[in-house]
Scaffold this active site. Structure first.
Site, PDB file in Angstrom:
ATOM      1  N   ASP A 139      27.209  33.100  47.736  1.00 19.23           N
ATOM      2  CA  ASP A 139      27.491  31.582  47.496  1.00 19.23           C
ATOM      3  C   ASP A 139      25.952  30.811  47.392  1.00 19.23           C
ATOM      4  OD1 ASP A 139      30.015  31.049  46.540  1.00 19.23           O
ATOM      5  OD2 ASP A 139      30.763  31.011  48.577  1.00 19.23           O
ATOM      6  N   ASP A 197      33.557  33.141  39.882  1.00 15.52           N
ATOM      7  CA  ASP A 197      32.664  32.138  40.687  1.00 15.52           C
ATOM      8  C   ASP A 197      31.397  32.650  40.832  1.00 15.52           C
ATOM      9  OD1 ASP A 197      35.561  32.365  41.273  1.00 15.52           O
ATOM     10  OD2 ASP A 197      35.184  30.722  42.695  1.00 15.52           O
TER      11      ASP A 197
HETATM   12  N1  GLY Z   1      35.386  29.556  45.505  1.00 20.67           N
HETATM   13  C1  GLY Z   1      34.853  28.764  44.819  1.00 20.67           C
HETATM   14  C2  GLY Z   1      35.874  27.475  44.333  1.00 20.67           C
HETATM   15  O1  GLY Z   1      36.755  27.157  45.121  1.00 20.67           O
HETATM   16  O2  GLY Z   1      35.717  27.064  43.336  1.00 20.67           O
END
Ligand code: GLY
Length: 417
Positions: A139, A197
């Site tokens: 992330d 994501d």
């Molecule tokens: N994993 C990132 C989200 O919850 O969008």
């Protein structure tokens, strides 16, 4: 032109050898950067009102975040707030959302020039900086580019450049060339999990190639996007949330969900991460296959029979109890921002569709159902996000990314007018 020449002549791979194909990479990146500045003016019913209210909206946002800041323990980042109990949840800097708070403060500062917002952003960036060395998460794009990337855009500094390049290097350590992806989540030995994501973390890598001349970041981003295009999407252009690859062979073991309703359902936020991600891919490479992918995702979303009239999606397009299912306002913020950028690359008819839809989303998010009344919602802006429905966490609450992409979408709308 001088800058273009410099980039070409200084380009090296991580091994130190000059990479001929890299000239093409940098040419495309430079042309993309230049052509991004020529954009058409966009209007839809409601645009004028949103643009006219922009100063007031950003002033409101700044006041809300000052309230949030008052309740924030030192060294902590806001996560969510429960209006019924008045309780907050905070996180440390390692949580995937830690970049959104400073990022939002900086977007507000950009519009309001309120120095107090800037100062608070700088304070919290110092707490966030250590994450540049975090190789345990995919992330880092969210965490470091939305925050330090924005800070560097507003006031470039050598230390920001160092932090962002170190972050890009940390992120790159999770790339597996056999799979052709950056690993999202650590799993059982031999398994390699990638979530849709992760497309959002690639923008940091493009930035890193642009400033360092090291094209390995660029190649990692392109390879990840190509592998994801091959395996994450269904024939109707919706996407799976999680693909489990065999780490040794790159073969797909299974396709499933983590945050959606079912393995075969279309989890709303996952769909819009894909939309945003492939729009960025087109911006950065000018490869038409990415534009086609982004347009195909937009078509899936905007023509979906379960997209409500106010264009705030249910948390999953296949949630079992539609129309009484919860909506996820964060998905609408992200989708609005992505559609506004995509409208600048699309043909005239699609561009109009995208701007109309984004304007409807932003108008809905700006009404009292979604946008909190001044002094309410713990200082967060947008109500009714759904973080992780199956885990029952952050359900029907404000979310830092709902706020961040709402502000980014408003900024984009303003800049297009
Ligand atoms: N994993 C990132 C989200 O919850 O969008």
């Amino acid at each position: 032109m001088k800058r273009t020449f410099f980039l070409f002549s200084s380009l090296r791979g991580s091994t130190g050898k000059t990479i001929t194909s890299s000239v093409t990479v940098l040419l495309v990146m430079t042309l993309s950067f230049i052509s991004c500045t020529a954009q058409r003016k966009v209007q839809a019913p409601g645009t004028k009102e949103l643009v006219a209210a922009m100063d007031e909206t950003f002033k409101y946002a700044g006041d809300q975040y000052k309230l949030l800041a008052k309740n924030l323990p030192p060294e902590k980042f806001p996560k969510t707030y429960f209006p019924a109990t008045g309780k907050y949840e905070f996180s440390n800097s390692g949580w995937w959302c830690s970049g959104f708070y400073p990022g939002s403060l900086l977007l507000m500062y950009e519009q309001t020039k309120d120095k107090a917002l800037y100062d608070d952003a700088i304070r919290i960036l110092q707490v966030l900086e250590k994450e540049k060395l975090n190789t345990g998460t995919h992330d880092l794009g969210f965490m470091m580019f939305c925050s330090f990337g924005t800070a560097n855009r507003l006031a470039p500094k050598p230390e920001y450049k160092e932090i962002l390049l170190t972050s890009a290097k940390s992120l790159s350590t999770r790339f597996n060339p056999t799979v052709g992806c950056i690993k999202s989540w650590d799993a059982k030995p031999g398994e390699f999990l990638v979530i849709i994501d992760n497309m959002m973390n690639l923008e940091l890598l493009f930035w890193a190639t642009r400033v360092s001349g090291d094209s390995s970041f660029y190649r990692t981003a392109v390879t990840h996007a190509n592998t994801t295009m091959q395996h994450h999407f269904r024939p109707d252009n919706s996407s799976y949330h999680v693909i489990n690859y065999d780490a040794a062979t790159g073969k797909v073991i299974d396709k499933r969900t983590a945050q959606g309703y079912a393995n075969e359902s279309a989890w709303a936020r996952g769909q819009v991460w894909g939309l945003y991600g492939y729009t960025v891919m087109y911006r950065e490479t000018r490869d038409k296959k990415y534009l086609d992918q982004a347009n195909a995702i937009a078509k899936f979303l905007l023509n979906h029979p379960n997209l409500p009239a106010d264009k705030i999606p249910y948390w999953d397009f296949n949630a079992p109890n539609i129309p009484t299912a919860l909506k996820d306002a964060s998905a609408a913020s992200i989708m609005a921002s992505a559609l506004l950028e995509l409208s600048t690359y699309a043909d005239k008819t699609s561009a109009k569709t995208y701007v109309d839809a984004a304007t409807t989303m932003l108008t809905s998010l700006s009404n009292s159902t979604y946008k909190a009344a001044p002094g309410k919602n713990g200082g967060f802006l947008i109500q009714h996000g759904v973080g992780h429905f199956p885990a029952k966490t952050e359900v029907d609450t404000p979310l830092t990314y709902g706020d961040y992409y709402f502000l980014e979408a408003l900024k984009r709308l303003k800049e297009l007018n």
